[in-house]
Design a protein around this motif. Structure first.
Motif: not given
Length: 338
Positions: A191-193, A220-225
């Motif tokens: 579950t670490d992002r 400027g980044s995409g969503p965390a996963l």
């Protein structure tokens, strides 16, 4: 548009120049030219930015937009002094390393505290650990706002940039490792992002910002996963079915001197928690609302893998070597089996 890229010969700058040319813009790249080459369709102007008058040949030209990625405070100062009056819009690519709090997840650019500016005698990052990197970027952000004004400046605090021509070992390590197959050491918890942006997406957003005269400060980044989704996505992009992932506890790795983030004997994109829990888990909804479009992870994986196969000598070799990884996995299993 008439676009001036201060750089344009390596990774983000080069991707930006390529895309701008493809979109039909009149593109000038100004750089020393020692770290790479500008696209053939762009005009290349060799400059020495250490020289306060290095940009003088361009000072009489008008540009609709400038994009600068520098980390040297003097370089930004010289550029603004020479060009600000001839430019309609100025984009500066800063970094999420400007933030003072890397522990708290979910922060955004609007209210997160930043570091103090670099001391007056510090012009750029120092040493292999890039000391003063974030502070120098803060100093440059201030210079851009002061010289261009809030109505002509766009500050993009980029997160980890990945994709084709990536000069680091961070994302390419996982592409290479999952391509190789076998048991894979996955660090920390599922579950670490993890958070990053494709270089092509960031380049497209910078051009969008210039074309629409977007102003303000954004991450400027995409969503965390989750790390599990990252590794599953890399495997899927490579066509690897059911990769064998063994999740290894953070404490086990740290006491065995397995390093974080990048470099030799490191597990790239892994950071110590909770100390760095906010570094790759920022709220980027404002950027997405302002036009940043994020491609599927599988597209980024395939672009990275294609480049790695075509230019193997350009790929940085970092991370765990196979023997070291196998030894760590063997020890981990022995501990688990009691």
């Amino acid at each position: 548009m008439r676009i001036l890229i201060l750089g344009g010969t390596r990774f983000l700058g080069r991707a930006l120049a390529q895309l701008a040319v493809a979109q039909g813009h009149d593109v000038t790249c100004a750089a020393r030219g020692v770290s790479g080459t500008a696209p053939a369709e762009a005009r290349f102007v060799p400059v020495d930015r250490d020289d306060p008058d290095g940009l003088a040949p361009l000072a009489r030209e008008g540009f609709d937009a400038v994009v600068d990625v520098t980390r040297q405070v003097s370089h930004a100062r010289h550029a603004l002094a020479a060009l600000a009056n001839q430019v309609g819009h100025w984009s500066f690519v800063s970094t999420v390393s400007v933030y003072a709090d890397n522990t708290t997840p979910g922060q955004n650019a609007a209210d997160a505290p930043v570091l103090a500016p670099a001391p007056p005698d510090v012009d750029g990052p120092v040493g292999p650990d890039n000391r003063w990197y974030g502070e120098c970027k803060v100093s440059i952000e201030q210079l851009v706002r002061e010289r261009m004004g809030e109505d002509r400046s766009f500050i993009c605090r980029a997160g980890l940039i990945v994709g084709a021509e990536d000069p680091s070992d961070r994302f390419p390590y996982w592409v290479r490792r999952l391509s190789a197959g076998g048991e894979v050491l996955a660090p920390g918890r599922q579950t670490d992002r993890v958070q990053f942006v494709d270089v092509a997406d960031l380049a497209a957003w910078l051009l969008h910002a210039a074309g629409t005269r977007l102003t303000g400060t954004y991450d400027g980044s995409g969503p965390a996963l989750s790390r599990a989704d990252l590794l599953a996505g890399v495997a899927a992009g490579l066509g690897v079915a059911d990769p064998l992932l063994t999740w290894v506890d953070q404490g086990f790795l740290l006491v065995r001197d397995v390093r974080e983030w990048s470099g030799e004997r490191a597990l790239p994109l892994w950071v110590r928690l909770p100390e760095w829990g906010g570094l790759m888990d920022r709220d980027v909804r404002p950027a997405l609302d302002a036009g940043l479009a994020v491609r599927p992870l599988s597209d980024t994986v395939r672009a990275t893998a294609t480049w790695m196969a075509a230019q193997p000598a350009a790929v940085r070799q970092g991370g765990l070597d196979p023997a070291d990884e196998a030894a760590l996995l063997g020890e981990w299993h022995a501990v688990q089996d009691g």
